[in-house]
Design an enzyme around this catalytic site. Sequence first.
Site, mmCIF file in Angstrom:
data_model
loop_
_atom_site.group_PDB
_atom_site.id
_atom_site.type_symbol
_atom_site.label_atom_id
_atom_site.label_comp_id
_atom_site.label_asym_id
_atom_site.label_seq_id
_atom_site.Cartn_x
_atom_site.Cartn_y
_atom_site.Cartn_z
ATOM 1 N N ASN A 133 15.984 -43.282 1.651
ATOM 2 C CA ASN A 133 17.317 -43.290 2.258
ATOM 3 C C ASN A 133 18.354 -43.409 1.130
ATOM 4 O O ASN A 133 18.361 -44.402 0.390
ATOM 5 C CB ASN A 133 17.414 -44.471 3.233
ATOM 6 C CG ASN A 133 18.768 -44.523 3.911
ATOM 7 O OD1 ASN A 133 19.793 -44.388 3.255
ATOM 8 N ND2 ASN A 133 18.782 -44.739 5.207
ATOM 9 N N HIS A 187 23.146 -45.494 0.140
ATOM 10 C CA HIS A 187 23.907 -46.399 -0.722
ATOM 11 C C HIS A 187 24.304 -45.775 -2.058
ATOM 12 O O HIS A 187 25.099 -46.365 -2.797
ATOM 13 C CB HIS A 187 23.170 -47.727 -0.884
ATOM 14 C CG HIS A 187 23.128 -48.461 0.420
ATOM 15 N ND1 HIS A 187 24.257 -48.678 1.179
ATOM 16 C CD2 HIS A 187 22.102 -48.969 1.142
ATOM 17 C CE1 HIS A 187 23.931 -49.311 2.288
ATOM 18 N NE2 HIS A 187 22.628 -49.488 2.298
ATOM 19 N N HIS A 197 22.074 -41.432 6.890
ATOM 20 C CA HIS A 197 22.676 -41.900 8.147
ATOM 21 C C HIS A 197 24.162 -41.546 8.099
ATOM 22 O O HIS A 197 24.907 -42.107 7.297
ATOM 23 C CB HIS A 197 22.470 -43.417 8.241
ATOM 24 C CG HIS A 197 22.989 -44.022 9.513
ATOM 25 N ND1 HIS A 197 22.889 -45.366 9.773
ATOM 26 C CD2 HIS A 197 23.607 -43.481 10.593
ATOM 27 C CE1 HIS A 197 23.411 -45.620 10.965
ATOM 28 N NE2 HIS A 197 23.871 -44.497 11.469
ATOM 29 N N ARG A 248 27.205 -42.258 9.598
ATOM 30 C CA ARG A 248 27.768 -43.236 10.548
ATOM 31 C C ARG A 248 29.069 -42.704 11.113
ATOM 32 O O ARG A 248 29.785 -41.937 10.458
ATOM 33 C CB ARG A 248 28.008 -44.567 9.836
ATOM 34 C CG ARG A 248 26.726 -45.248 9.369
ATOM 35 C CD ARG A 248 27.034 -46.618 8.816
ATOM 36 N NE ARG A 248 27.329 -47.547 9.876
ATOM 37 C CZ ARG A 248 26.477 -48.486 10.316
ATOM 38 N NH1 ARG A 248 25.290 -48.623 9.778
ATOM 39 N NH2 ARG A 248 26.826 -49.281 11.288
ATOM 40 N N ARG A 291 31.296 -44.524 6.509
ATOM 41 C CA ARG A 291 31.484 -45.490 5.417
ATOM 42 C C ARG A 291 30.730 -45.106 4.153
ATOM 43 O O ARG A 291 31.066 -45.563 3.069
ATOM 44 C CB ARG A 291 31.099 -46.899 5.860
ATOM 45 C CG ARG A 291 29.626 -47.100 6.059
ATOM 46 C CD ARG A 291 29.275 -48.550 6.293
ATOM 47 N NE ARG A 291 29.730 -49.035 7.578
ATOM 48 C CZ ARG A 291 29.169 -50.065 8.213
ATOM 49 N NH1 ARG A 291 28.177 -50.715 7.646
ATOM 50 N NH2 ARG A 291 29.604 -50.451 9.386
ATOM 51 N N GLU A 329 19.646 -39.736 10.401
ATOM 52 C CA GLU A 329 19.842 -40.892 11.293
ATOM 53 C C GLU A 329 21.215 -40.792 11.925
ATOM 54 O O GLU A 329 22.208 -40.484 11.242
ATOM 55 C CB GLU A 329 19.757 -42.194 10.489
ATOM 56 C CG GLU A 329 18.383 -42.501 9.975
ATOM 57 C CD GLU A 329 18.366 -43.816 9.213
ATOM 58 O OE1 GLU A 329 19.404 -44.498 9.128
ATOM 59 O OE2 GLU A 329 17.308 -44.135 8.672
ATOM 60 N N THR A 350 22.112 -51.550 9.961
ATOM 61 C CA THR A 350 21.626 -51.435 11.333
ATOM 62 C C THR A 350 20.929 -52.735 11.738
ATOM 63 O O THR A 350 19.941 -53.128 11.119
ATOM 64 C CB THR A 350 20.627 -50.259 11.427
ATOM 65 O OG1 THR A 350 21.179 -49.153 10.718
ATOM 66 C CG2 THR A 350 20.388 -49.873 12.866
ATOM 67 N N GLU A 403 10.295 -45.042 15.098
ATOM 68 C CA GLU A 403 10.376 -45.787 13.841
ATOM 69 C C GLU A 403 10.499 -47.257 14.220
ATOM 70 O O GLU A 403 11.475 -47.664 14.864
ATOM 71 C CB GLU A 403 11.578 -45.349 12.997
ATOM 72 C CG GLU A 403 11.625 -46.132 11.677
ATOM 73 C CD GLU A 403 12.685 -45.636 10.706
ATOM 74 O OE1 GLU A 403 13.078 -44.450 10.783
ATOM 75 O OE2 GLU A 403 13.135 -46.461 9.884
ATOM 76 N N HIS A 418 13.172 -50.482 7.305
ATOM 77 C CA HIS A 418 14.296 -51.417 7.255
ATOM 78 C C HIS A 418 13.911 -52.699 6.532
ATOM 79 O O HIS A 418 12.980 -53.388 6.918
ATOM 80 C CB HIS A 418 14.859 -51.780 8.631
ATOM 81 C CG HIS A 418 16.327 -52.115 8.544
ATOM 82 N ND1 HIS A 418 16.781 -53.326 8.089
ATOM 83 C CD2 HIS A 418 17.425 -51.372 8.792
ATOM 84 C CE1 HIS A 418 18.099 -53.321 8.080
ATOM 85 N NE2 HIS A 418 18.519 -52.141 8.499
HETATM 86 N N1 PXP Z 1 15.368 -46.981 8.820
HETATM 87 C C1 PXP Z 1 16.511 -46.991 9.551
HETATM 88 C C2 PXP Z 1 16.470 -46.438 10.932
HETATM 89 C C3 PXP Z 1 17.717 -47.478 9.012
HETATM 90 O O1 PXP Z 1 18.831 -47.474 9.756
HETATM 91 C C4 PXP Z 1 17.713 -47.941 7.675
HETATM 92 C C5 PXP Z 1 19.000 -48.435 7.063
HETATM 93 O O2 PXP Z 1 19.928 -47.426 7.023
HETATM 94 C C6 PXP Z 1 16.521 -47.890 6.954
HETATM 95 C C7 PXP Z 1 15.357 -47.437 7.556
HETATM 96 C C8 PXP Z 1 16.442 -48.319 5.529
HETATM 97 O O3 PXP Z 1 16.691 -49.698 5.435
HETATM 98 P P1 PXP Z 1 16.849 -50.364 4.000
HETATM 99 O O4 PXP Z 1 18.105 -49.824 3.403
HETATM 100 O O5 PXP Z 1 16.929 -51.823 4.315
HETATM 101 O O6 PXP Z 1 15.635 -49.981 3.217
#
Ligand code: PXP
Length: 244
Positions: free
Chosen positions: A7, A10, A43, A45, A49, A70, A101, A151, A191
Amino acid sequence: MATLGVNIDHVATVRQARRTVEPDPVWAAALAELGGADVITVHLREDRRHIQDRDVRVLKQTVQVKLNFEMAAEPAITDFAIEILPQLATLVPEKRQEVTTEGGLDVVGNLDRVRRCVDRLHAAGVAVSLFIDPAENQIEATKGLGCAAVELHTGRYADAISAAAQAHELEQLLKAGRFARDCGLQLNLGHGLTYRNVQPVAAIPDAAELNIGHSIVARAIMVGFSQAVSEMKRLIVAAQCNAK
Ligand code: PXP
């Protein structure tokens, strides 16, 4: 064999801190692929952001692995997903004030709204996964909507403050994972996973895809993106080999 979804939200968070053009998540995605990412996850959003519409459009053209999009189960974002046609859309709950999330999507409590979104995505040929807590009623509802995957939210496992609490949360994931597989759903998890806590989750039987963001981006600042991804991939593969 569980695959690694990276992901890259960030990377865009750092860019948006200055509303500039760097660092570019598109560049990060290419480096993640070189490091062994099997999936690139973003994602978009509603408050934009971090990831922007442009990022998703360019990523759809440049990503060579699977793109996991996402999104909230909202009409405007669904329109956008249907324009982009990612390989997978993962529906997540979204609140404007949250830092990330929080909790899984309450599919049971929002069945009609989620169904409208899932049906539109399916009609456009997009496979759908729902990001849910490890609970049987939510898994059954996901199956009932004809989704390809779930998921499971690993946040409670990741945030557990004692070894006993963590073992309890892992057991919930194992049980829910078994149930999801018995329902014929692909089992994704994510997550809060980090280099320290990923291996027991990677060893869950039939785990198909782990989605990991913050920890990889944080490490990438120190060691570079490809290396951060390849170190995570190595941990996942080793956990699965040890579980056999
Ligand atoms: N899976 C989903 C559905 C999420 O919303 C997120 C965070 O955006 C992640 C995985 C990844 O989480 P993390 O950034 O804590 O690894």
